[in-house]
Motif scaffolding. Structure first.
Motif, PDB file in Angstrom:
ATOM      1  N   THR A   1       0.724  -1.147  -0.068  1.00 20.98           N
ATOM      2  CA  THR A   1      -0.054   0.079   0.096  1.00 20.98           C
ATOM      3  C   THR A   1       0.917   1.306  -0.117  1.00 20.98           C
ATOM      4  N   VAL A   2       0.419   2.244   0.152  1.00 12.17           N
ATOM      5  CA  VAL A   2       0.919   3.672   0.081  1.00 12.17           C
ATOM      6  C   VAL A   2       2.179   3.581   1.404  1.00 12.17           C
ATOM      7  N   TRP A   3       1.356   3.042   2.436  1.00 13.46           N
ATOM      8  CA  TRP A   3       2.062   3.141   3.630  1.00 13.46           C
ATOM      9  C   TRP A   3       3.181   2.202   3.604  1.00 13.46           C
ATOM     10  N   THR A   4       3.126   1.053   3.190  1.00 14.28           N
ATOM     11  CA  THR A   4       4.447  -0.045   3.345  1.00 14.28           C
ATOM     12  C   THR A   4       5.279   0.499   2.170  1.00 14.28           C
TER      13      THR A   4
ATOM     14  N   THR B   1       5.936  -4.247  -5.258  1.00 18.82           N
ATOM     15  CA  THR B   1       5.251  -4.596  -3.950  1.00 18.82           C
ATOM     16  C   THR B   1       3.791  -4.272  -3.882  1.00 18.82           C
ATOM     17  N   VAL B   2       3.534  -3.369  -4.653  1.00 21.81           N
ATOM     18  CA  VAL B   2       2.208  -2.271  -4.543  1.00 21.81           C
ATOM     19  C   VAL B   2       1.155  -2.946  -5.226  1.00 21.81           C
ATOM     20  N   LYS B   3      -0.048  -3.247  -4.622  1.00 18.06           N
ATOM     21  CA  LYS B   3      -1.142  -4.039  -5.257  1.00 18.06           C
ATOM     22  C   LYS B   3      -1.907  -3.170  -5.987  1.00 18.06           C
ATOM     23  N   SER B   4      -2.606  -3.643  -7.027  1.00 20.10           N
ATOM     24  CA  SER B   4      -3.454  -3.055  -7.952  1.00 20.10           C
ATOM     25  C   SER B   4      -4.718  -3.682  -8.347  1.00 20.10           C
ATOM     26  N   PRO B   5      -5.756  -2.953  -8.370  1.00 16.76           N
ATOM     27  CA  PRO B   5      -6.074  -1.483  -8.440  1.00 16.76           C
ATOM     28  C   PRO B   5      -5.818  -0.818  -6.910  1.00 16.76           C
ATOM     29  N   PRO B   6      -5.655   0.578  -7.002  1.00 18.39           N
ATOM     30  CA  PRO B   6      -5.280   1.594  -7.848  1.00 18.39           C
ATOM     31  C   PRO B   6      -4.016   1.214  -8.583  1.00 18.39           C
TER      32      PRO B   6
END
Length: 357
Positions: A43-46, A273-278
């Motif tokens: 996420t934005v935080w990780t 590592t960031v999920k999508s969506p967004p």
């Protein structure tokens, strides 16, 4: 008749391995991403924790010396300028995460180079960029090992000075401490990938703010003790150093500040590592803006406070190089926090090396 048709369909499903596989993938969609890889959960935080772990390193402790060379005007201005430049270049780089034609993910820096350079440059460009990336990361991990050993020796020497009343020179070799730092890194290198490092990066980020915060607080206390704000507008005067030395130190200061903001070499790997969506690009832009804003404010506060406390005689390292020395226990806590932070930062920077191996 309807019952027999339904029974035949069930029998076909049971004996058709292709359909079984597709059903298994669908059933495991909570664990599998759109391209068959393990599902991303970042996420934005990780992502922000990874960035802060990579950016806010022990380089923050040398910013006092950098501002001492540049002065009250140029020092903060250069920091803001490098923050803006880093944000802009990071924005350009996160846009390279997806292939512009196929939309396929570029999971590594080398993949992004291969995807965007074109056929003519692919072979040479990918190998060259990959070599430079790996060499830079390898150098960073060596630097982290050396810096961690310096902080460990600083703890040992400060306690030795205290116990001997300053009579013992307290010489110590760095090599055993390099080994002591390296052994846990070998064990931690078994962590599979960035996705499993989120909690580790959060701990490391907390540690980075811990020792930076201690340096900031003790700098403020030092200014109060002095009863004045030291330093001048133009930095180290040419009366104290020659014009050639002034120029050399200015370039060194710019290099120190630039190094303190560097993390682009692992930005693509963090983005993976960031999920999508967004979209990964939107998430990383938010994470980059947030991380750099927090980092810049902290950098300016730490650097300016140290300069106000020491003036032109600002140390190269605020906590280990003739800088802050009291209270002893708090300096030891700060140096221990540096070591813990560098344990995590080493793993973050070494992930692309492990992936290559």
């Amino acid at each position: 008749m309807g019952d027999n048709t339904a029974a035949r369909k069930q029998l076909q499903l049971h004996h058709n391995p292709v359909i079984d596989v597709s059903l298994n993938v669908q059933g495991g969609s909570n664990y599998i991403d759109d391209d068959g890889r393990p599902k991303r959960t970042g996420t934005v935080w990780t992502a922000s924790s990874h960035i802060i772990t990579a950016v806010v390193g022990s380089g923050v402790l040398s910013l006092t010396w950098a501002i001492a060379q540049l002065g009250w005007i140029a020092g903060p201005v250069v920091m803001v300028m490098f923050s803006i430049i880093t944000n802009h270049t990071s924005t350009l780089l996160v846009s390279c995460y997806r292939d512009p034609v196929t939309g396929k993910r570029n999971c590594t820096y080398s993949d992004a180079v291969r995807s965007h350079l074109g056929e003519f440059c692919v072979n040479l460009g990918v190998k060259m960029c990959g070599f430079i990336q790996q060499l830079t990361l390898f150098g960073a991990t060596i630097g982290y090992t050396v810096t961690a050993s310096i902080s460990m020796v600083a703890i040992k020497r400060s306690n030795c000075f205290h116990n001997s009343g300053g009579k013992d020179p307290c010489h110590a070799s760095y090599y055993p401490y390099m080994l002591a730092f390296g052994i846990p890194e070998i064990i931690l290198s078994q962590i599979p990938n960035f996705d499993k490092l989120s909690w580790f990066s959060i701990v490391a980020a907390v540690m980075s703010f811990t020792y930076s915060g201690i340096g900031l607080a003790l700098g403020v206390a030092k200014v109060a003790e002095n009863g004045q704000i030291k330093g001048i507008m133009t930095g180290m005067s040419t009366g104290a150093v020659t014009p050639a030395q002034k120029m050399w130190r200015t370039f060194q200061a710019l290099g120190n500040i630039a190094f303190a903001y560097s993390y682009s070499i692992i930005l693509i790997e963090i983005q993976d590592t960031v999920k999508s969506p967004p979209s990964e690009m939107k998430t990383m832009k938010k994470a980059t803006r947030f991380s750099l804003a927090v980092t810049s404010i902290f950098y300016i506060l730490c650097g300016c406070t140290g300069y106000a406390a020491f003036g032109d005689i600002a140390p190269g390292n605020l906590l280990t190089d003739r800088g802050l020395s009291n209270p002893l226990w708090l300096i030891d806590v700060a140096n221990a926090a540096i070591v813990i932070h560098l344990v995590g930062a080493y793993q973050v920077f070494a992930q692309p090396i492990f992936a290559l191996v």
